[in-house]
Design a protein around this motif. Structure first.
Motif, mmCIF file in Angstrom:
data_model
loop_
_atom_site.group_PDB
_atom_site.id
_atom_site.type_symbol
_atom_site.label_atom_id
_atom_site.label_comp_id
_atom_site.label_asym_id
_atom_site.label_seq_id
_atom_site.Cartn_x
_atom_site.Cartn_y
_atom_site.Cartn_z
ATOM 1 N N PHE A 100 -28.127 2.247 -8.679
ATOM 2 C CA PHE A 100 -29.288 2.496 -7.814
ATOM 3 C C PHE A 100 -29.696 3.958 -7.925
ATOM 4 C CE2 PHE A 100 -30.667 3.513 -3.286
ATOM 5 C CZ PHE A 100 -31.977 3.112 -3.491
ATOM 6 N N ASP A 101 -31.021 4.211 -7.966
ATOM 7 C CA ASP A 101 -31.488 5.587 -8.151
ATOM 8 C C ASP A 101 -31.368 6.446 -6.899
ATOM 9 O OD1 ASP A 101 -33.696 5.020 -6.493
ATOM 10 O OD2 ASP A 101 -35.107 4.857 -8.152
ATOM 11 N N GLY A 102 -30.942 5.829 -5.792
ATOM 12 C CA GLY A 102 -30.661 6.594 -4.584
ATOM 13 C C GLY A 102 -31.863 6.945 -3.745
ATOM 14 N N GLU A 103 -33.046 6.443 -4.104
ATOM 15 C CA GLU A 103 -34.243 6.847 -3.373
ATOM 16 C C GLU A 103 -35.251 5.720 -3.201
ATOM 17 O OE1 GLU A 103 -36.967 9.064 -1.268
ATOM 18 O OE2 GLU A 103 -34.892 9.524 -1.745
ATOM 19 N N ASN A 104 -35.593 5.035 -4.280
ATOM 20 C CA ASN A 104 -36.712 4.091 -4.253
ATOM 21 C C ASN A 104 -36.232 2.693 -3.883
ATOM 22 O OD1 ASN A 104 -38.989 5.815 -5.288
ATOM 23 N ND2 ASN A 104 -37.486 6.115 -6.929
ATOM 24 N N LEU A 105 -36.481 2.331 -2.625
ATOM 25 C CA LEU A 105 -35.974 1.074 -2.075
ATOM 26 C C LEU A 105 -37.057 0.412 -1.237
ATOM 27 C CD1 LEU A 105 -33.697 -0.939 -1.360
ATOM 28 C CD2 LEU A 105 -32.993 0.664 0.432
ATOM 29 N N ALA A 106 -37.273 -0.877 -1.478
ATOM 30 C CA ALA A 106 -38.245 -1.666 -0.713
ATOM 31 C C ALA A 106 -37.548 -2.867 -0.099
ATOM 32 C CB ALA A 106 -39.384 -2.139 -1.606
ATOM 33 N N ALA A 107 -38.044 -3.293 1.070
ATOM 34 C CA ALA A 107 -37.647 -4.561 1.677
ATOM 35 C C ALA A 107 -38.819 -5.516 1.534
ATOM 36 C CB ALA A 107 -37.294 -4.371 3.150
ATOM 37 N N SER A 108 -38.538 -6.725 1.043
ATOM 38 C CA SER A 108 -39.622 -7.660 0.746
ATOM 39 C C SER A 108 -39.177 -9.075 1.072
ATOM 40 C CB SER A 108 -40.010 -7.556 -0.731
ATOM 41 O OG SER A 108 -41.015 -8.489 -1.065
#
Length: 433
Positions: free
Chosen positions: A290-298
């Motif tokens: 995981f890049d540690g920053e870019n996270l979405a909930a969908s």
């Protein structure tokens, strides 16, 4: 707001009106077709404007003359205020459906019988939907309640476990069955994790599930676009059981999970679920890819509500995509208008006030008010599961950058345009490699 609604409980026409179209086919219903339209092409009206419903009935592509069309008109999900019938003239008919004097949704449902077949269609007109306000109250300690619950849940070790599923993995993706501890020692959340095989770091999408008791397949198609995807189940049951076992649980132990414990904010079934969604974010952050920053909930439906909840409770979530969110403005029925799935207030009897108090802490509207990140939201006017009244109650409560994509003809399902919109939007925000 809720108290003022109680005083108007018998005022049926207070509501948001949005005309919805939905088709129900019999065994050979492809022979019997029909189409409803409104005199506003976008199905949106100002209060006081008159709605005219037009229809065309065909059987085997031929116009059906002198067919009896039964119809009902009223606020969505409520008892009709008009029940009547009309005879087709050269296969067509027109029904004056009236108007609404307050924001809401007005629905017309038709039923016909012809050639041994049954045909049902509905269409819903929206009246000033941007002015729909929620009915649910906001507890003074709403966020304190959830912050305390999250803090207590942190004391439960994550104890993450991952099993590579070689039969599901591809040349591009490693697919895992995962689980982690949540809520009480030994209680676990299970899910399917997809990670691109190529070296590098990736944005992630958390995908909570729709309602029901079923296997979780994982979102391989989205992961192939350069995302880590995590799809979870909410019931704490393994994902490798026979279908018959899920069916048995759905009809026995978990049959009433939607309302289990709802009279107490500390015992409602979804407390464990909401906290499990936050634990899922902990799990994603534990992944080295995981890049540690870019996270979405969908998610959609129940998953749409859980996406709202997770985004509101965890500021590590940077974007949200919520389609047709359930658990929204549940108390609408107590104010003479549609309430959200699972519709527990539609016919509630004793202990009503206990439920009103406890469910304020679980209503998606109150989580929507906490969201501060960009979001994409979508639904149809034809939805009979998560009524558009309740979805606009959510959307109008969000004070963050937001985009609304309406597919007015859709019911409780998503069109190809909606699914494409979701993926394009997530790609534009998360920018995978």
């Amino acid at each position: 707001m809720l108290n003022s609604c109680f005083s108007k409980i018998n005022t049926r026409l207070l509501l948001l009106l949005c005309f919805c179209v939905h088709f129900f086919w019999g065994a050979l219903a492809q022979d019997l077709t029909g189409g409803l339209t409104l005199n506003h092409s976008d199905w949106v009206y100002n209060t006081g404007e008159q709605v005219l419903v037009s229809g065309t009935i065909k059987y085997k592509e031929q116009l059906v003359n002198n067919a009896k069309v039964k119809y009902e008109i009223g606020a969505e999900m409520m008892s009709p205020i008009i029940t009547d019938s009309i005879i087709t003239n050269n296969g067509t008919f027109k029904i004056p459906a009236g108007t609404m004097n307050q924001p809401g949704f007005l629905r017309c449902i038709i039923n016909i019988e012809y050639g041994g077949q049954q045909y049902r269609e509905l269409i819903t007109a929206a009246f000033n939907p941007d002015n729909i306000s929620p009915t649910v109250g906001m507890p003074y300690d709403f966020m304190d309640f959830w912050k305390n619950a999250i803090e207590k849940n942190k004391s439960i070790p994550l104890d993450a476990q991952m099993i590579l599923l070689e039969d599901k993995s591809t040349s591009e993706l490693n697919v895992y069955e995962i689980s982690f501890q949540n809520y009480t020692p030994g209680s676990r959340i299970y899910g399917i994790l997809c990670i691109p095989k190529a070296s590098g770091s990736y944005p992630a999408i958390f995908n909570p599930p729709g309602a029901g008791v079923h296997k979780i397949a994982g979102d391989l198609s989205t992961a192939k676009k350069g995302f880590i995807t995590l799809q979870i189940g909410i019931h704490g049951i393994p994902l490798n059981m026979d279908e018959s076992e899920y069916e048995n649980l759905a009809n026995t132990t978990l049959k009433r999970y939607r309302v289990d414990g709802m009279y107490d904010r500390d015992t409602y079934y979804f407390k464990r679920v909401y906290l499990g969604c936050v634990k899922a974010i902990d799990f994603i952050y534990s992944l080295p890819q995981f890049d540690g920053e870019n996270l979405a909930a969908s998610g959609g439906s129940q998953g749409g509500a859980l996406a709202l909840v997770t985004t509101a409770l965890d500021d590590r979530v940077k974007y949200i995509s919520a389609y047709a969110p359930a658990l929204s403005d549940l108390t609408g029925y107590l104010c003479g208008r549609a309430g959200g799935w699972p519709h527990m207030f539609k016919n509630i009897g004793s202990n009503q006030h206990k439920a009103v108090y406890s469910l304020q802490y679980y209503d998606a509207v109150n989580f929507a008010k906490q969201i501060r990140v960009p979001g994409l939201y979508s639904w149809g006017f034809n939805d009979e599961t998560t009524p558009p009244t309740t979805m606009f109650s959510v959307y109008n409560s969000i004070h963050a950058p937001k985009e609304l994509f309406i597919e007015k003809e859709s019911g409780h399902w998503y069109s190809s345009r909606q699914t494409t919109k979701r993926l394009d939007w997530l790609q534009s925000k998360l920018k995978p490699n």
